[in-house]
Write an enzyme that holds these catalytic residues in place. Structure first.
Site, PDB file in Angstrom:
ATOM      1  N   HIS A 269      39.756  45.374  42.868  1.00 17.12           N
ATOM      2  CA  HIS A 269      40.718  45.368  41.766  1.00 17.12           C
ATOM      3  C   HIS A 269      40.247  44.389  40.690  1.00 17.12           C
ATOM      4  O   HIS A 269      39.234  43.718  40.850  1.00 17.12           O
ATOM      5  CB  HIS A 269      42.132  45.031  42.249  1.00 17.12           C
ATOM      6  CG  HIS A 269      42.280  43.673  42.855  1.00 17.12           C
ATOM      7  ND1 HIS A 269      41.780  43.351  44.099  1.00 17.12           N
ATOM      8  CD2 HIS A 269      42.879  42.525  42.405  1.00 17.12           C
ATOM      9  CE1 HIS A 269      42.065  42.089  44.382  1.00 17.12           C
ATOM     10  NE2 HIS A 269      42.725  41.557  43.368  1.00 17.12           N
TER      11      HIS A 269
ATOM     12  N   ASP B 182      39.438  36.581  40.511  1.00 22.07           N
ATOM     13  CA  ASP B 182      38.828  36.086  41.746  1.00 22.07           C
ATOM     14  C   ASP B 182      38.158  37.190  42.555  1.00 22.07           C
ATOM     15  O   ASP B 182      37.559  36.930  43.598  1.00 22.07           O
ATOM     16  CB  ASP B 182      39.858  35.340  42.602  1.00 22.07           C
ATOM     17  CG  ASP B 182      41.031  36.211  43.010  1.00 22.07           C
ATOM     18  OD1 ASP B 182      41.438  37.065  42.207  1.00 22.07           O
ATOM     19  OD2 ASP B 182      41.545  36.042  44.129  1.00 22.07           O
ATOM     20  N   HIS B 183      38.218  38.428  42.036  1.00 26.40           N
ATOM     21  CA  HIS B 183      37.563  39.551  42.717  1.00 26.40           C
ATOM     22  C   HIS B 183      36.557  40.287  41.825  1.00 26.40           C
ATOM     23  O   HIS B 183      35.734  41.041  42.346  1.00 26.40           O
ATOM     24  CB  HIS B 183      38.611  40.556  43.204  1.00 26.40           C
ATOM     25  CG  HIS B 183      39.472  40.036  44.302  1.00 26.40           C
ATOM     26  ND1 HIS B 183      39.243  40.307  45.636  1.00 26.40           N
ATOM     27  CD2 HIS B 183      40.563  39.230  44.270  1.00 26.40           C
ATOM     28  CE1 HIS B 183      40.152  39.703  46.372  1.00 26.40           C
ATOM     29  NE2 HIS B 183      40.971  39.041  45.565  1.00 26.40           N
TER      30      HIS B 183
ATOM     31  N   ASP C  91      42.820  42.758  48.356  1.00 19.95           N
ATOM     32  CA  ASP C  91      44.198  42.267  48.340  1.00 19.95           C
ATOM     33  C   ASP C  91      45.106  43.483  48.436  1.00 19.95           C
ATOM     34  O   ASP C  91      44.947  44.429  47.653  1.00 19.95           O
ATOM     35  CB  ASP C  91      44.489  41.505  47.046  1.00 19.95           C
ATOM     36  CG  ASP C  91      43.734  40.178  46.984  1.00 19.95           C
ATOM     37  OD1 ASP C  91      43.070  39.831  47.975  1.00 19.95           O
ATOM     38  OD2 ASP C  91      43.802  39.512  45.934  1.00 19.95           O
TER      39      ASP C  91
ATOM     40  N   HIS D  94      50.991  40.238  48.144  1.00 19.58           N
ATOM     41  CA  HIS D  94      50.143  40.127  49.333  1.00 19.58           C
ATOM     42  C   HIS D  94      51.019  40.335  50.565  1.00 19.58           C
ATOM     43  O   HIS D  94      52.201  39.981  50.559  1.00 19.58           O
ATOM     44  CB  HIS D  94      49.483  38.746  49.418  1.00 19.58           C
ATOM     45  CG  HIS D  94      48.527  38.448  48.313  1.00 19.58           C
ATOM     46  ND1 HIS D  94      47.191  38.788  48.354  1.00 19.58           N
ATOM     47  CD2 HIS D  94      48.715  37.840  47.114  1.00 19.58           C
ATOM     48  CE1 HIS D  94      46.596  38.392  47.243  1.00 19.58           C
ATOM     49  NE2 HIS D  94      47.498  37.813  46.467  1.00 19.58           N
TER      50      HIS D  94
END
Length: 764
Positions: A73, A77-78, A188, A412
């Site tokens: 996604h 942080d990804h 996530d 989450h």
């Protein structure tokens, strides 16, 4: 070269390790290696660090060996280090993400590139210090490929399928298959249906390994309705007393969820909130651009959002009570207000500027609604410090007197949802990522306790929580299975059909042995089992890990790359008609006809220049049909020549049939260019629905039934689809799905109704 680059896993071991995102939240980046294939999962940055320090440990691995990179996604942080990987390293693999993720990715990273800096020294040229430039971002964007949900793609022997992950718009979990071993990477994910997104899906196929997030460890979320009520009541209380509320959010994802909640609450409590006297602002450089993406992809959201969009014909993401701010210059800070501002970690940007402006006043509130990473200002603020450093000059401290609270809307899974999902997947190997060390350790202990009954059995569950750059090697015994293809399958199907027929007539021999004392009978059932022996050539495709059993006659069709003998066939037939008539029939049958020689100009085309130097006979005609079959006609003799293969053989057979029947064909006797004299009336509504139902019959076969009463034209026409336990009822008169217990099936039917309306009905 480092240790990671030199070591190659054994061919029977699947290797996993992280370059980031293990025993931490941030810079997610994981490597999978198996059977000589290497893929990377995500390429993020750490929000608590800057410059090169925020990157995963890319120097620890040779990125040129990676075949495939999958982005789950668009969160920083990804995905934020993806341009760095693609443009600043020796990475040469292919990159995939979903369509919404790619749509958002460029805008989000365009904003991010302005604040990513390696050095902090004053006076430096920041354009040279960025992790990557705007040009790097643009070039990397063009190389990114997209994948649809539920579609399976293959890259260099690695198969992967995308499934809905919830979390944010476009988020995907990937099921990866290499040499028969399936690995599920959740990224996530969320198992809670919120106001605009569906929950994460459970893939239909089982997985051998699951790489799963552990963000909240063993914590359990409060019910969603309670959290929404707390959020609105707390904000209402603060603004009623003249205070201001800051909600630091990510530009995309939870921001839209919270805006849906607040917009509805403000709409229902207009009088209590002074009829517009308490404004809500969404402050982000990307505010309007981001919202346009959400407005575009409404059909990828949950049923509630789609229903609102369909019923009101207005987009739910066009808010009535929320205004957009691109920068603080437009903001008139008078009286109570609510401000949603990015970024969510309060490290810099608009949210940090507003924090420093509002935190000295006791009546104001900072409400953290997302997950806060260790080392960020958002995490520090939850400790309620007496002062905070200024982002522009850390030596200056600002007193913190405002209220600080946390109501998490982070999408989450909690422990209960995570455990339930892991049990549904049924993988015997669980790898925990995306979590701080303590919550991750507690989750590992809880999982081992939950699956303790399976210890020392064939189904024992192994749980791993490795640190960054630490290997996890999982052994998989290589079982070779050959896949029968082509004629062998037909032979086996025929054999199985015959066996089923014989089974109904087969007599079961019963041998009765009577016991003279008890007069009881023993029955022994004797069954005969027939076997079918097949023979063929075993073909191994090492690249794609395929082993196939192919009949000799099918070898060229299924494996054209193998060296085989090429046969050229030639047939000759006498004609009693003109070549012009033959050419007309050929053109009517085949669209792909090239003229090589045309001495009498029957084709009205120019002769191929390659044949101008060749000696041409009187009346000669030579044409090439469908790229391979050559027909030459001279002196009433037609010669057909082609290279032997399945397609060319079929084309040659068709051409030969034309040559043998051209003299007696009705079209040859009389070619009419006049239009027909009868009237073509417009078909009625029933006929159109019949034609539309043919689309469903082609798609669903015998599982589709159309209910049509031709005697009563006013009665609604309906149809049903029965796929096992899944059923659907379709009202063709209203062109709607009335009942369906499967969202994927419902979406498919709605698409077919639209296709039928647009394509079939106009042709009726």
């Amino acid at each position: 070269m480092t240790q990671l680059e030199n070591e190659v896993p054994d061919k029977d071991h699947l290797r996993f390790f992280s370059l980031g995102g293990s025993n931490e939240v941030g810079r997610s980046c994981h490597i999978l290696q198996y059977k000589g294939k290497t893929l990377m999962l995500d390429a993020g940055i750490h929000p608590a660090h800057q410059g090169l320090a925020s990157l995963p440990y890319y120097d620890e691995f040779d990125l040129s060996t990676i075949d495939l990179l999958l982005i789950s996604h668009f969160h920083l942080d990804h995905a934020a280090s993806l341009p760095y990987v693609m443009q600043r390293t020796n990475f040469r693999g292919r990159v995939f993400m979903t369509h919404p993720t790619k749509a958002i990715y460029r805008w989000l990273l365009n904003d991010f590139v302005k604040v990513t800096s390696i050095g902090d020294s004053p006076g430096q040229d920041s354009s040279n210090d960025n992790l990557y430039s705007d040009e790097d971002l643009a070039e990397s964007f063009d190389r990114i490929e997209t994948i649809d949900y539920h579609s399976t793609m293959e890259v260099n022997g690695i198969k992967f399928t995308a499934f809905h992950a919830g979390h944010v718009l476009g988020a995907a979990m990937f099921q990866i298959e290499i040499a028969g071993v399936r690995v599920l990477f959740t990224g996530d994910y969320s198992r809670e249906v919120d106001r605009h997104l569906n929950s994460a899906e459970v893939p239909p196929q089982s997985s051998d390994v699951i790489i799963v997030e552990s963000t909240f460890g063993t914590a359990t979320h409060e019910p969603r309705q309670n959290r929404e009520r707390k959020l609105t009541q707390l904000i209402h209380t603060v603004v009623s007393k003249g205070g201001r509320v800051l909600l630091p959010v990510f530009a995309l994802g939870r921001a839209q969820e919270i805006m849906l909640i607040l917009d509805e609450y403000w709409q229902n409590h207009k009088e209590e909130l002074g009829n517009g006297q308490v404004p809500i602002f969404y402050a982000s450089n990307l505010a309007k651009k981001c919202m346009s993406v959400f407005q575009t992809y409404v059909n990828m959201m949950n049923d509630d959002i789609r229903k609102k969009f369909k019923d009101s014909q207005t987009n739910p993401f066009i808010f009535k009570n929320i205004s957009y701010l691109k920068n603080l210059d437009e903001f008139e800070d008078f009286g109570p207000s609510v401000m949603l501002a990015s970024p969510g970690m309060l490290q810099n940007g608009l949210s940090r500027d507003i924090l420093e402006k509002w935190c000295p006043e006791e009546k104001n509130l900072v409400l953290v609604t997302g997950y806060s990473v260790e080392g960020t200002m958002a995490k520090y603020l939850l400790l309620e410090p007496e002062a905070i450093p200024s982002v522009h000059n850390p030596e200056i401290t600002i007193p913190r007197r405002c209220q600080v609270d946390e109501i998490t809307f982070a999408a989450h899974v909690d422990f209960r949802e995570n455990l339930e999902f892991i049990e549904l997947i049924g993988a015997s190997n669980i790898i925990l990522v995306h979590g701080e060390s303590n919550p991750m350790g507690r989750l590992k202990s809880a999982l081992l306790s939950n699956f303790s009954s399976l210890k020392d059995t064939e189904n024992e569950v192994h749980v791993f929580n490795p640190r960054n750059c630490v290997f996890v090697d999982i052994e998989f015994k290589d079982v070779k299975v050959a896949r029968a293809v082509g004629k062998i399958i037909e032979d086996l199907d025929e054999f199985i059909t015959e066996e089923d027929a014989l089974k109904n007539e087969k007599r079961i021999t019963e041998i009765h042995e009577e016991d003279p004392e008890t007069e009881e009978s023993k029955t022994e059932i004797v069954k005969e089992e027939n076997e079918k022996i097949v023979s063929g050539i075993l073909v191994s495709d090492e690249k794609n890990f395929d082993l196939s059993l192919v009949s000799l006659s099918d070898l060229r069709e299924h494996y054209q790359q193998l060296s085989t003998t090429v046969l050229t066939e030639r047939q000759t037939v006498h004609l009693d008609c003109k070549s012009e008539l033959v050419y007309w029939h050929i053109c009517q049958m085949f669209g792909d006809v090239d003229v090589y020689i045309d001495e009498e100009n029957v084709s009205l085309k120019n002769i191929n220049p390659e044949f101008k130097t060749r000696k041409i006979k009187k009346g000669e005609l030579e044409i090439k049909i469908m790229g391979d079959v050559i027909l030459n006609i001279v002196d009433n003799v037609a010669t057909l020549q082609w290279t032997q293969n399945v397609i060319s053989d079929s084309v040659a057979d068709s051409v030969m049939a034309i040559l043998l029947s051209v003299e007696s064909a009705p079209a040859s006797i009389k070619m009419s260019s006049k239009s027909c004299g009868h009237h073509h009336g417009h078909d009625d509504h029933t006929t159109k629905i019949k034609n539309i139902s043919r689309v469903f019959k082609e798609q669903f076969g015998d599982t589709f039934t159309l209910f049509l009463n031709e005697e009563d034209s006013k009665e609604e026409i309906k149809g049903t689809i029965n796929l096992g336990k899944t059923t659907a009822c379709i009202n063709f008169s209203k062109m709607v799905v009335e009942e369906c217990n499967s969202n994927p099936l419902k979406g498919r039917i709605e698409s077919l109704l639209k296709i039928g309306s647009d394509l079939v009905a106009p042709l009726c």
